[in-house]
Design an enzyme around this catalytic site. Structure first.
Site, PDB file in Angstrom:
ATOM      1  N   GLY A  33      51.806  74.804  55.085  1.00 37.96           N
ATOM      2  CA  GLY A  33      51.765  73.512  54.288  1.00 37.96           C
ATOM      3  C   GLY A  33      51.875  72.378  55.110  1.00 37.96           C
ATOM      4  N   ASN A  34      52.141  71.227  54.570  1.00 43.86           N
ATOM      5  CA  ASN A  34      52.274  69.865  55.060  1.00 43.86           C
ATOM      6  C   ASN A  34      50.742  69.730  55.917  1.00 43.86           C
ATOM      7  OD1 ASN A  34      53.301  67.941  57.803  1.00 43.86           O
ATOM      8  ND2 ASN A  34      53.731  67.418  55.708  1.00 43.86           N
TER       9      ASN A  34
ATOM     10  N   HIS B  98      47.143  68.405  57.135  1.00 44.40           N
ATOM     11  CA  HIS B  98      46.736  67.589  57.685  1.00 44.40           C
ATOM     12  C   HIS B  98      44.985  67.687  57.873  1.00 44.40           C
ATOM     13  CE1 HIS B  98      46.760  69.916  61.211  1.00 44.40           C
ATOM     14  NE2 HIS B  98      48.251  70.019  61.208  1.00 44.40           N
TER      15      HIS B  98
ATOM     16  N   GLY C 100      43.434  68.695  60.308  1.00 37.40           N
ATOM     17  CA  GLY C 100      43.145  69.801  61.205  1.00 37.40           C
ATOM     18  C   GLY C 100      42.952  71.066  60.036  1.00 37.40           C
ATOM     19  N   HIS C 101      44.107  71.238  59.278  1.00 39.47           N
ATOM     20  CA  HIS C 101      44.007  72.380  58.055  1.00 39.47           C
ATOM     21  C   HIS C 101      42.719  72.257  57.205  1.00 39.47           C
ATOM     22  CE1 HIS C 101      48.614  71.857  58.596  1.00 39.47           C
ATOM     23  NE2 HIS C 101      48.225  73.255  58.982  1.00 39.47           N
TER      24      HIS C 101
ATOM     25  N   GLY D 192      43.181  77.917  63.687  1.00 43.84           N
ATOM     26  CA  GLY D 192      42.943  76.917  64.674  1.00 43.84           C
ATOM     27  C   GLY D 192      43.050  77.029  66.006  1.00 43.84           C
TER      28      GLY D 192
ATOM     29  N   GLN E   4      48.127  82.001  69.645  1.00 43.89           N
ATOM     30  CA  GLN E   4      48.249  82.694  68.219  1.00 43.89           C
ATOM     31  C   GLN E   4      46.740  83.248  67.862  1.00 43.89           C
ATOM     32  OE1 GLN E   4      50.310  80.918  64.875  1.00 43.89           O
ATOM     33  NE2 GLN E   4      48.526  80.355  64.336  1.00 43.89           N
TER      34      GLN E   4
HETATM   35  O1  PAF Z   1      49.730  78.533  62.365  1.00 46.09           O
HETATM   36  C1  PAF Z   1      50.682  78.418  61.448  1.00 46.09           C
HETATM   37  O2  PAF Z   1      50.539  77.577  60.620  1.00 46.09           O
HETATM   38  C2  PAF Z   1      51.276  79.807  61.172  1.00 46.09           C
HETATM   39  O3  PAF Z   1      51.750  80.417  62.129  1.00 46.09           O
HETATM   40  C3  PAF Z   1      50.715  80.956  60.431  1.00 46.09           C
HETATM   41  C4  PAF Z   1      49.333  81.471  61.094  1.00 46.09           C
HETATM   42  C5  PAF Z   1      50.198  80.228  58.953  1.00 46.09           C
HETATM   43  C6  PAF Z   1      51.469  81.979  60.010  1.00 46.09           C
HETATM   44  O4  PAF Z   1      52.749  81.692  59.415  1.00 46.09           O
END
Ligand code: PAF
Length: 284
Positions: A31-32, A34, A36-37, A149, A155
């Protein structure tokens, strides 16, 4: 747009939308949202017929002393942004829906080596939490494509390895890092920065870019003096550097020069705020 507040509602929503030959894209978030998402969601909607966005602040990836309680929660604003970008389903589960036995009492997924380096070393258990929740989301949504991302490059590499190792039928794709005009990578945690810290923060990206240019120009040269100089630049400006390393992209093992596929990875703190960023070294 369907708002599914638990996994039962998610499964019903998916059933209603999913027809034969319908492809599903998943963008997991905390959430939150921006830009990028939103760019990842746009990418998912170009790649698949249905886009599911999850909003779940995953307790399993936060250590006891970290910012789980204060992590920004902006559900109403997130939902209106998602309506504008054309998400089909927003999944907003509770913690007990995802972790019926509590997040400390559930089977966790550990990706060795990649998960133990860099942020994994500074934040033990963090990537186990990330992998576990992403695995659970994959099981619930059954996406054809999932998008993460590149700002969180470690990650992304870990999730790709988990998906390969566990033979999960998901195409994990990456989306480019979105940046503010001054170069700072967009992140929900940027709002923790004070005015002075925000003014200093772009130096992280500028330093990575400068170092990457030098490395790319002479890939066979020893990287150590460049890394030492970069760390000094950041420390003199007031950053506290957790790591600034050149790593092979396939294994995240230390690279002594830039003759293989590698990237510079950095995590550095300004006050209480930990910023991360990375840059891949490209041949000039
Ligand atoms: O990158 C994130 O926002 C978090 O690590 C994810 C991939 C949503 C997992 O909680």
């Amino acid at each position: 747009m369907i708002i599914a507040a638990d996994s039962q509602a998610l499964s019903e929503g998916l059933q209603a939308l999913r027809a034969q030959n319908t492809t599903v894209g998943l963008v997991p978030t905390m959430g939150n949202l921006h830009q990028g998402h939103l760019s990842l969601i746009q990418q998912a909607s170009n790649a698949t017929d249905i886009v599911v966005v999850s909003i779940f602040i995953n307790p399993m990836q936060f250590a006891a002393h970290e910012d789980l309680d204060t992590y920004p929660r902006t559900l109403e604003a997130d939902l209106s942004a998602l309506r504008n970008v054309g998400a089909d389903i927003v999944f907003t589960p509770s913690s007990s829906d995802i972790y019926p036995h509590g997040s400390n009492n559930e089977t966790a997924i550990h990706v060795p080596l990649l998960g133990d380096a860099l942020c994994g070393k500074d934040r033990p258990g963090h990537f186990d939490g990330v992998c576990t929740v992403v695995y659970k989301l994959f099981q619930l949504v059954k996406p054809d494509v999932a998008i993460f991302g590149e700002k969180d490059l470690q990650q992304l590499l870990i999730i790709k390895k988990m998906t390969r190792d566990l033979k999960l039928p998901v195409d994990v794709q990456s989306g480019a890092t979105k940046r503010a005009q001054d170069g700072l990578a967009l992140s929900s945690r940027n709002q923790y920065l004070s005015e002075n810290e925000r003014a200093l923060a772009p130096l992280l990206w500028q330093t990575l870019q400068h170092s990457a240019e030098i490395l790319a120009a002479s890939p066979a040269n020893d990287a150590r003096p460049i890394l030492i100089a970069a760390r000094k630049t950041l420390e003199q400006a007031g950053f506290s550097v957790d790591y600034l390393d050149l790593r092979a992209i396939s294994t995240l093992s230390a690279a002594h020069d830039a003759t293989q596929d590698c990237a510079l990875f950095a995590a550095a703190r300004l006050g209480q705020t930990r910023l991360i960023d990375n840059i891949q070294i490209l041949d000039t």
